[in-house]
Design an enzyme around this catalytic site. Structure first.
Site, short mmCIF file in Angstrom:
data_model
loop_
_atom_site.label_atom_id
_atom_site.label_comp_id
_atom_site.label_asym_id
_atom_site.label_seq_id
_atom_site.Cartn_x
_atom_site.Cartn_y
_atom_site.Cartn_z
N ASN A 61 40.82 26.29 38.96
CA ASN A 61 39.92 27.10 38.81
C ASN A 61 39.53 27.02 37.43
O ASN A 61 39.75 28.11 36.88
CB ASN A 61 40.43 28.45 39.51
N CYS B 126 37.99 24.04 35.93
CA CYS B 126 37.03 22.68 36.26
C CYS B 126 35.86 23.49 36.73
O CYS B 126 34.20 23.59 36.18
CB CYS B 126 37.32 21.32 35.58
N ARG B 127 36.34 22.47 37.84
CA ARG B 127 34.96 22.97 38.42
C ARG B 127 34.72 23.65 39.35
O ARG B 127 33.35 24.31 39.93
CB ARG B 127 35.93 21.51 40.34
N SER B 128 35.08 25.09 40.60
CA SER B 128 35.45 25.71 40.76
C SER B 128 34.39 26.73 39.43
O SER B 128 33.35 27.73 39.77
CB SER B 128 35.55 26.65 41.61
N ASP C 13 37.51 15.12 39.65
CA ASP C 13 37.96 16.24 38.94
C ASP C 13 37.97 15.34 37.79
O ASP C 13 38.58 14.53 37.53
CB ASP C 13 39.86 16.06 39.75
N CYS D 152 38.93 24.85 43.48
CA CYS D 152 38.88 23.74 43.47
C CYS D 152 40.62 23.58 42.75
O CYS D 152 40.96 24.74 43.23
CB CYS D 152 38.59 23.11 42.15
P1 4NP Z 1 39.49 22.14 38.35
O1 4NP Z 1 40.78 21.01 37.72
O2 4NP Z 1 40.72 21.48 39.68
O3 4NP Z 1 38.54 21.48 38.91
O4 4NP Z 1 40.04 23.05 37.38
C1 4NP Z 1 41.35 21.50 37.31
C2 4NP Z 1 42.17 21.24 36.02
C3 4NP Z 1 44.06 21.75 36.14
C4 4NP Z 1 44.73 20.42 36.69
C5 4NP Z 1 44.17 20.15 37.51
C6 4NP Z 1 42.90 19.81 38.02
N1 4NP Z 1 46.15 20.90 35.94
O5 4NP Z 1 46.56 20.20 36.63
O6 4NP Z 1 46.66 21.41 35.44
#
Ligand code: 4NP
Length: 145
Positions: free
Chosen positions: A6, A8-10, A116, A3
């Site tokens: 790294n 939240c989702r992955s 997201d 993602c």
């Molecule tokens: P992820 O979610 O891609 O599912 O881990 C996010 C985590 C952090 C951010 C964006 C999305 N950020 O902008 O810091």
């Protein structure tokens, strides 16, 4: 499983697929296309929703996707089309490109992006868990048959 951050989702996708596959036969890992959160634990909301479903993801630490991952892994699942494009931009050849898939393409009649959940509430994390659980069940079935 890849993602953006790294956190939240992955990490959820990694934990869910690991929990479904027989131990020792497969190497499942996750990474972010950004290094914004390198070294960090998964987001507490991902840790909580995984724990609620009996999966512990607190051994994971965020890391950035690197070109060497194309050599390490047979299949690379992107969580959304933006992550997909960022990974493809790093591909060196057709073989690399063919390894990259959108994880929700495993599902029929589905939105193709795992939303997201970073800026939303806890409900978003449960929805992401359910989408990834269904996709990982299909992936598991393909890998072990
Ligand atoms: P992820 O979610 O891609 O599912 O881990 C996010 C985590 C952090 C951010 C964006 C999305 N950020 O902008 O810091």
């Amino acid at each position: 499983m890849v993602c953006l951050g790294n956190i939240c989702r992955s990490p959820l996708a990694e934990g869910i697929l690991k929990a479904k596959l027989p131990q020792g036969n497969f190497f499942v890992d996750s990474a972010g296309t950004s290094g914004f959160h390198s070294g960090e634990l998964p987001d507490p909301r991902s840790i909580d929703v995984a724990r609620k479903h009996g999966i512990n993801i607190t051994d994971q630490r965020s890391r950035q996707f690197t070109v060497s991952d194309f050599d390490e892994f047979d299949i690379i699942f992107a969580m959304d089309s933006s992550n997909y494009q960022n990974i493809i931009n790093l591909a060196r050849n057709e073989k690399d490109i063919l390894k990259v898939k959108l994880i929700l393409n495993e599902l029929e009649n589905s939105t193709k992006d795992v939303p997201d959940p970073y800026y939303g509430g806890d409900q978003g994390f449960e929805q992401v868990f359910q989408l990834l659980d269904t996709a990982c069940e299909k992936i598991h079935n393909k890998l072990i048959t």
